[in-house]
Design a protein around this motif. Structure first.
Motif, mmCIF file in Angstrom:
data_model
loop_
_atom_site.group_PDB
_atom_site.id
_atom_site.type_symbol
_atom_site.label_atom_id
_atom_site.label_comp_id
_atom_site.label_asym_id
_atom_site.label_seq_id
_atom_site.Cartn_x
_atom_site.Cartn_y
_atom_site.Cartn_z
ATOM 1 N N ALA A 49 0.834 -1.206 0.000
ATOM 2 C CA ALA A 49 0.000 0.000 0.000
ATOM 3 C C ALA A 49 0.869 1.258 0.000
ATOM 4 O O ALA A 49 0.580 2.229 -0.709
ATOM 5 C CB ALA A 49 -0.925 -0.009 1.215
ATOM 6 N N ALA A 50 1.958 1.235 0.786
ATOM 7 C CA ALA A 50 2.844 2.402 0.852
ATOM 8 C C ALA A 50 3.531 2.649 -0.483
ATOM 9 O O ALA A 50 3.590 3.784 -0.973
ATOM 10 C CB ALA A 50 3.891 2.196 1.959
ATOM 11 N N LEU A 51 4.049 1.587 -1.101
ATOM 12 C CA LEU A 51 4.715 1.754 -2.390
ATOM 13 C C LEU A 51 3.716 2.147 -3.468
ATOM 14 O O LEU A 51 4.004 2.994 -4.323
ATOM 15 C CB LEU A 51 5.430 0.454 -2.763
ATOM 16 N N GLY A 52 2.523 1.544 -3.419
ATOM 17 C CA GLY A 52 1.485 1.912 -4.381
ATOM 18 C C GLY A 52 1.087 3.375 -4.264
ATOM 19 O O GLY A 52 0.845 4.051 -5.269
ATOM 20 N N ALA A 53 1.035 3.885 -3.015
ATOM 21 C CA ALA A 53 0.695 5.295 -2.810
ATOM 22 C C ALA A 53 1.763 6.211 -3.392
ATOM 23 O O ALA A 53 1.451 7.266 -3.965
ATOM 24 C CB ALA A 53 0.529 5.571 -1.319
ATOM 25 N N LEU A 54 3.027 5.819 -3.268
ATOM 26 C CA LEU A 54 4.114 6.620 -3.848
ATOM 27 C C LEU A 54 4.019 6.637 -5.371
ATOM 28 O O LEU A 54 4.287 7.661 -6.011
ATOM 29 C CB LEU A 54 5.467 6.059 -3.405
ATOM 30 N N PHE A 55 3.638 5.502 -5.955
ATOM 31 C CA PHE A 55 3.470 5.471 -7.407
ATOM 32 C C PHE A 55 2.308 6.368 -7.846
ATOM 33 O O PHE A 55 2.400 7.072 -8.834
ATOM 34 C CB PHE A 55 3.228 4.036 -7.886
ATOM 35 N N ARG A 56 1.219 6.304 -7.109
ATOM 36 C CA ARG A 56 0.060 7.134 -7.468
ATOM 37 C C ARG A 56 0.410 8.619 -7.350
ATOM 38 O O ARG A 56 -0.072 9.448 -8.124
ATOM 39 C CB ARG A 56 -1.133 6.793 -6.582
ATOM 40 N N GLU A 57 1.268 8.939 -6.366
ATOM 41 C CA GLU A 57 1.673 10.333 -6.164
ATOM 42 C C GLU A 57 2.400 10.876 -7.389
ATOM 43 O O GLU A 57 2.266 12.046 -7.736
ATOM 44 C CB GLU A 57 2.586 10.410 -4.937
ATOM 45 N N THR A 58 3.173 10.007 -8.039
ATOM 46 C CA THR A 58 3.928 10.439 -9.214
ATOM 47 C C THR A 58 3.239 10.080 -10.526
ATOM 48 O O THR A 58 3.745 10.401 -11.600
ATOM 49 C CB THR A 58 5.323 9.774 -9.218
#
Length: 202
Positions: A49-58
């Motif tokens: 979830a944390a890595l996915g959120a970072l991807f969505r941020e960019t």
């Protein structure tokens, strides 16, 4: 910020997985196996979830990085399990002959073919009435291939399956999980960098 996050998340998740597995499998806590596995699954879900959120941020989609993250965390767990020895050993009488069962492979990517050896045992306290191993033991005191005794190593808290005492050795290595987690971070960085370059080119 996102670039720092995609470095910290895989490596931090792998380290936390290692610590959790070490505490739950090696420690004297008596943690049930399903609780230990549940904790590992929760850690994996939070990391994804944390890595996915970072991807969505960019605005980046990096499924390869997420895939490697899962593999790396799983490998860290397996490494701890493989480097953990069972604390107790019991000598059991073998009842009758040892049976064999053959398990063939089913093509590329399937588990390798193997032979299992099945023992009916009479152990102190009724431990392990049945026991199976991929290695054929040579029961001490057997007559014409029947009877005798074998030594079985086990975890009193039943967090790991019993094994022959001769196989109760640490074989884990941190190399593979470290490589997978580093590749996860690298793949994530490449995905974000590629997305940024494409954005600048528009």
């Amino acid at each position: 910020m996102a670039a720092l996050g995609v470095l910290v998340v895989p490596l931090g998740a792998g380290w936390l997985t290692y610590l959790w597995a070490d505490w739950s499998l090696r420690g004297g806590t008596g943690t049930p196996r399903f609780v230990a596995l549940l904790g590992g699954i929760v850690l994996a879900a939070v990391a994804l979830a944390a890595l996915g959120a970072l991807f969505r941020e960019t605005g980046t989609a990096a499924g390869f990085g997420l895939f490697l993250l899962v593999l790396g965390m799983g490998a860290a767990w397996v490494e701890v399990a493989d480097s953990t020895t069972r604390s107790e050993v019991v000598s059991c009488a073998v009842v009758g002959k040892v049976r064999q069962s053959h398990h063939p492979t089913f093509g590329e990517g399937a588990p390798q073919a193997k032979t299992l050896y099945h023992y009916e045992l009479d152990c102190p306290g009724g431990l392990f009435p049945e026991f199976s191993s991929e290695t054929k033991a040579d029961p001490e005191g057997a007559v014409d291939g029947e009877g005798g005794r074998i030594r079985v190593a086990y975890d009193p808290d039943r967090r790991m399956d019993p094994v022959l005492a001769s196989e109760n050795v640490a074989i884990g290595s941190p190399v593979i999980p470290t490589i997978l987690l580093a590749l996860s971070a690298l793949a994530s960085l490449v995905a974000i960098a590629t997305e940024e370059r494409e954005g600048e080119g528009v």
